[in-house]
Design a protein around this motif. Structure first.
Motif, PDB file in Angstrom:
ATOM      1  N   ASP A 180       5.385  -6.599   4.648  1.00 58.45           N
ATOM      2  CA  ASP A 180       5.135  -5.196   4.961  1.00 58.45           C
ATOM      3  C   ASP A 180       4.909  -4.406   3.671  1.00 58.45           C
ATOM      4  N   ILE A 181       3.693  -3.860   3.517  1.00 63.28           N
ATOM      5  CA  ILE A 181       3.384  -2.989   2.378  1.00 63.28           C
ATOM      6  C   ILE A 181       3.378  -1.562   2.938  1.00 63.28           C
ATOM      7  N   ARG A 182       4.504  -0.876   2.771  1.00 63.18           N
ATOM      8  CA  ARG A 182       4.738   0.352   3.535  1.00 63.18           C
ATOM      9  C   ARG A 182       4.249   1.594   2.814  1.00 63.18           C
ATOM     10  N   MET A 183       3.438   2.365   3.532  1.00 61.64           N
ATOM     11  CA  MET A 183       2.992   3.659   3.021  1.00 61.64           C
ATOM     12  C   MET A 183       4.161   4.655   3.053  1.00 61.64           C
ATOM     13  N   GLU A 184       4.129   5.591   2.139  1.00 60.59           N
ATOM     14  CA  GLU A 184       5.221   6.541   2.010  1.00 60.59           C
ATOM     15  C   GLU A 184       4.866   7.848   2.729  1.00 60.59           C
ATOM     16  N   ARG A 185       5.624   8.141   3.782  1.00 62.41           N
ATOM     17  CA  ARG A 185       5.328   9.316   4.600  1.00 62.41           C
ATOM     18  C   ARG A 185       5.400  10.604   3.803  1.00 62.41           C
ATOM     19  N   THR A 186       6.384  10.709   2.909  1.00 63.90           N
ATOM     20  CA  THR A 186       6.564  11.958   2.163  1.00 63.90           C
ATOM     21  C   THR A 186       5.532  12.134   1.053  1.00 63.90           C
ATOM     22  N   ALA A 187       4.713  11.126   0.816  1.00 63.17           N
ATOM     23  CA  ALA A 187       3.644  11.217  -0.191  1.00 63.17           C
ATOM     24  C   ALA A 187       2.279  11.127   0.484  1.00 63.17           C
ATOM     25  N   ASP A 188       2.155  11.765   1.647  1.00 63.85           N
ATOM     26  CA  ASP A 188       0.919  11.771   2.421  1.00 63.85           C
ATOM     27  C   ASP A 188       0.435  10.354   2.727  1.00 63.85           C
ATOM     28  N   TRP A 189       1.380   9.490   3.047  1.00 62.38           N
ATOM     29  CA  TRP A 189       1.073   8.132   3.497  1.00 62.38           C
ATOM     30  C   TRP A 189       0.297   7.323   2.461  1.00 62.38           C
ATOM     31  N   GLN A 190       0.661   7.473   1.194  1.00 59.77           N
ATOM     32  CA  GLN A 190       0.073   6.654   0.137  1.00 59.77           C
ATOM     33  C   GLN A 190       0.956   5.433  -0.141  1.00 59.77           C
ATOM     34  N   LEU A 191       0.398   4.454  -0.842  1.00 61.35           N
ATOM     35  CA  LEU A 191       1.136   3.241  -1.186  1.00 61.35           C
ATOM     36  C   LEU A 191       1.833   3.427  -2.532  1.00 61.35           C
ATOM     37  N   PRO A 192       3.159   3.460  -2.573  1.00 65.02           N
ATOM     38  CA  PRO A 192       3.849   3.588  -3.860  1.00 65.02           C
ATOM     39  C   PRO A 192       3.717   2.300  -4.677  1.00 65.02           C
ATOM     40  N   GLN A 193       3.853   2.412  -5.976  1.00 69.92           N
ATOM     41  CA  GLN A 193       3.695   1.249  -6.849  1.00 69.92           C
ATOM     42  C   GLN A 193       4.674   0.139  -6.479  1.00 69.92           C
ATOM     43  N   SER A 194       5.879   0.519  -6.065  1.00 71.09           N
ATOM     44  CA  SER A 194       6.881  -0.492  -5.705  1.00 71.09           C
ATOM     45  C   SER A 194       6.412  -1.355  -4.538  1.00 71.09           C
ATOM     46  N   GLU A 195       5.640  -0.780  -3.626  1.00 71.11           N
ATOM     47  CA  GLU A 195       5.109  -1.554  -2.501  1.00 71.11           C
ATOM     48  C   GLU A 195       3.892  -2.361  -2.922  1.00 71.11           C
ATOM     49  N   ILE A 196       3.030  -1.765  -3.722  1.00 73.91           N
ATOM     50  CA  ILE A 196       1.864  -2.490  -4.232  1.00 73.91           C
ATOM     51  C   ILE A 196       2.302  -3.719  -5.015  1.00 73.91           C
ATOM     52  N   ASP A 197       3.422  -3.615  -5.728  1.00 75.08           N
ATOM     53  CA  ASP A 197       3.907  -4.736  -6.546  1.00 75.08           C
ATOM     54  C   ASP A 197       4.298  -5.949  -5.715  1.00 75.08           C
ATOM     55  N   LYS A 198       4.501  -5.765  -4.399  1.00 70.72           N
ATOM     56  CA  LYS A 198       4.776  -6.917  -3.538  1.00 70.72           C
ATOM     57  C   LYS A 198       3.602  -7.889  -3.515  1.00 70.72           C
ATOM     58  N   LEU A 199       2.420  -7.385  -3.844  1.00 71.20           N
ATOM     59  CA  LEU A 199       1.224  -8.235  -3.862  1.00 71.20           C
ATOM     60  C   LEU A 199       1.223  -9.191  -5.046  1.00 71.20           C
ATOM     61  N   LEU A 200       2.151  -9.018  -5.973  1.00 71.30           N
ATOM     62  CA  LEU A 200       2.260  -9.934  -7.113  1.00 71.30           C
ATOM     63  C   LEU A 200       2.760 -11.309  -6.690  1.00 71.30           C
ATOM     64  N   ASP A 201       3.376 -11.401  -5.543  1.00 74.33           N
ATOM     65  CA  ASP A 201       3.878 -12.672  -5.031  1.00 74.33           C
ATOM     66  C   ASP A 201       2.703 -13.621  -4.789  1.00 74.33           C
ATOM     67  N   PRO A 202       2.616 -14.741  -5.508  1.00 74.17           N
ATOM     68  CA  PRO A 202       1.471 -15.651  -5.333  1.00 74.17           C
ATOM     69  C   PRO A 202       1.400 -16.280  -3.950  1.00 74.17           C
ATOM     70  N   GLU A 203       2.495 -16.231  -3.190  1.00 70.13           N
ATOM     71  CA  GLU A 203       2.467 -16.771  -1.832  1.00 70.13           C
ATOM     72  C   GLU A 203       1.736 -15.844  -0.858  1.00 70.13           C
ATOM     73  N   VAL A 204       1.491 -14.601  -1.274  1.00 65.20           N
ATOM     74  CA  VAL A 204       0.689 -13.679  -0.454  1.00 65.20           C
ATOM     75  C   VAL A 204      -0.776 -14.027  -0.670  1.00 65.20           C
ATOM     76  N   LYS A 205      -1.417 -14.552   0.334  1.00 66.81           N
ATOM     77  CA  LYS A 205      -2.796 -15.026   0.206  1.00 66.81           C
ATOM     78  C   LYS A 205      -3.823 -13.946   0.560  1.00 66.81           C
ATOM     79  N   VAL A 206      -3.460 -13.062   1.500  1.00 75.35           N
ATOM     80  CA  VAL A 206      -4.408 -12.069   2.011  1.00 75.35           C
ATOM     81  C   VAL A 206      -3.695 -10.725   2.108  1.00 75.35           C
ATOM     82  N   PHE A 207      -4.417  -9.667   1.792  1.00 75.22           N
ATOM     83  CA  PHE A 207      -3.915  -8.297   1.970  1.00 75.22           C
ATOM     84  C   PHE A 207      -4.849  -7.586   2.932  1.00 75.22           C
ATOM     85  N   CYS A 208      -4.298  -7.131   4.066  1.00 71.78           N
ATOM     86  CA  CYS A 208      -5.090  -6.417   5.074  1.00 71.78           C
ATOM     87  C   CYS A 208      -4.732  -4.937   5.048  1.00 71.78           C
TER      88      CYS A 208
END
Length: 531
Positions: free
Chosen positions: A222-250
């Motif tokens: 789950d890459i969760r958008m932040e409601r209080t920041a107008d539903w943007q992706l915070p860096q802490s959530e984007i950093d989850k994509l650093l996991d090499p086991e994540v093959k696809v981002f939708c």
């Protein structure tokens, strides 16, 4: 206030729950049911439809030229030589037809702006309307592809320059595109059961339901958008994509249901992460709502090597029933590079799979594998979106390209944003608008609404009571209004999704007033409990 236990319905897909809500809302024959749960627009583009009909009449006359002597309802295939001259003679008698005016402009546009031959373009369009031959090439008709590519460059790239070096596959709407993508990623060994797929949430609920099906067996991150920041992706959530086991981002961009586009800063963050640390990440972006946003830029533009673009004509042009979608993939992309780097045993398996399509199946590009897989490979020669559908798709794209002053786009955006303001004014709260907002949908945060109206204690009580599903059924039963639960879209707060595309301004006023009345009644219950 009587209550009912709705807990057994909490695990239903929001679109399945919708059917139960519609049944409740329709139970009163004296009342009009208002379904704001599904995002089918109640507006549409008229000019490209007039053009479809106008060229349809010309196409039938072209067909009659071949076998008119039989006098038995026979027609033949159109002839390319002199077809533009014959069209001009036909059009001369219909100067006041909006469809004819559109087609004449289209002929001029494709020659002047796209460098297409007028006779070849018109011949393809006439044949497409008649539906008299298989789609050739199966992936997409040649002229329609060039027109839709130009449209996507116009709408998806913003200030970013593109050389148009990408290919399209015309599909039966955006939903078919997503189904084809998951299927081909799996059969080509690019995703395997047990691997991870990242999904930006909240999101259109089927995107949460597809990856966990048995044939894919993927683990959702789950890459969760932040409601209080107008539903943007915070860096802490984007950093989850650093996991090499994540093959696809939708990602759905602009989002559904929060209806906000990824900001420029968010695009920069994702570009930096993928370019420097995850160049192997496959991105699938569904940008169906991009044409409603201001200054929209797609991930397909900023990360061209990594991104598969899905775009549907359904919402912006009011064409959900036409089922018109596309998959776009740049010629230079990581998916084809991954295919070429697979182990020899895997390459051998795939060469066998696609051997009937080409003498060199190992070199078959992923976008062409998508086409073959969509028809179980063996039926590739009859693949492709029907030609009348492709013809209408080309006309819709031309409508966007030739709208030089942006009249249609401005009207569509103004329409849904006015409805947004009406809805919230009727609830008695301010409707804020941020630069990245789109407003095709809105998430009515029920607990936040209660807090705005009656304070933090009532908000806390509302959350504790778990009244979200009950609220939806009360709204349906008492007012005939159908909304969808935010929970089904992975929204944390107690909320309801309302589409701002498919009802009238007056009806959104009624929805807002009904929502306020029920929240007021909950507050009365809270007050009596406190006493």
């Amino acid at each position: 206030m009587t209550t009912q236990d709705y807990s057994s319905l909490n695990n239903l897909s929001p679109f399945e729950l919708k059917d139960k809500l519609i049944s409740v809302a329709s139970s009163d024959a004296q009342r009009l049911m208002l379904n704001a749960g599904r995002g089918n627009p109640n507006f549409l583009a008229t000019l490209p439809r007039f053009a479809f009909l106008a060229l349809g009449e010309f196409s039938m006359r072209e067909s009659e030229r071949s076998y008119s002597y039989l006098d038995s309802g026979f027609g033949g295939l159109p002839e390319p030589e002199g077809i533009v001259q014959r069209f001009e003679a036909f059009a001369a008698h219909q100067d006041h037809s909006p469809g004819i005016t559109f087609l004449r402009s289209a002929l001029s546009y494709v020659k002047d702006q796209l460098g297409l031959d007028g006779d070849e373009f018109l011949f393809e369009m006439v044949g497409a309307f008649l539906g008299c031959t298989y789609p050739t090439p199966p992936r997409m008709l040649r002229h329609v592809e060039e027109i839709v590519k130009a449209y996507l460059m116009h709408e998806m790239f913003g200030p970013i320059k593109s050389d148009g070096d990408f290919s399209l596959f015309a599909t039966e709407g955006g939903t078919a595109a997503m189904a084809y993508i998951f299927q081909s990623l799996a059969v080509n060994g690019l995703i395997h059961p047990g691997e991870k797929i990242a999904i930006a949430t909240p999101v259109f609920s089927p995107y949460l339901e597809i990856p966990v099906l048995a044939e894919y067996g993927l683990e959702i991150v789950d890459i969760r958008m932040e409601r209080t920041a107008d539903w943007q992706l915070p860096q802490s959530e984007i950093d989850k994509l650093l996991d090499p086991e994540v093959k696809v981002f939708c990602v759905v961009n602009p989002s559904n249901p929060p209806s906000s586009k990824i900001s420029t800063a968010g695009l920069d963050q994702l570009t930096k992460l993928v370019t420097k640390q995850r160049p192997d990440l496959i991105i699938v972006t569904d940008d169906v709502y991009g044409t409603f946003a201001d200054d929209f830029v797609s991930l397909f533009a900023v990360l061209p090597r990594n991104t598969l673009l899905v775009y549907s004509f359904s919402k912006f042009f009011g064409a959900t029933g036409w089922r018109l979608g596309t998959i776009a993939l740049h010629t230079s992309n990581i998916i084809d590079e991954m295919l070429s780097a697979q182990p020899e045993a895997e390459k051998t398996r795939l060469r066998t799979r696609y051997a009937s399509l080409t003498a060199e199946p190992g070199k078959l590009a992923f976008i062409d594998r998508l086409v073959g897989d969509s028809r179980a490979v063996a039926l590739n020669h009859t693949a492709g979106l029907s030609t009348p559908q492709q013809f209408q798709m080309g006309l819709l794209a031309l409508n966007g390209l030739m709208d030089r002053l942006g009249h249609y786009k401005a009207a569509a955006k103004q329409l849904i944003r006015q409805r947004y303001q009406t809805l919230y004014r009727s609830m008695g709260v301010t409707a804020a608008f941020e630069p990245d907002d789109v407003n095709y949908y809105s998430l009515i945060d029920l607990q936040e609404l209660g807090g705005q109206l009656y304070g933090a204690e009532f908000e806390a009580w509302f959350i504790k009571q778990g009244l979200g599903t009950e609220f939806l059924f009360r709204l349906a039963d008492e007012t005939g209004v159908v909304l969808l639960p935010g929970r089904g879209f992975e929204v944390v707060d107690t909320s309801a999704r309302v589409s701002l595309a498919n009802l009238t301004d007056h009806e959104y006023r009624a929805i807002g007033a009904a929502t306020r009345r029920i929240v007021d009644e909950y507050h009365d219950a809270f007050t009596h409990t406190s006493d």
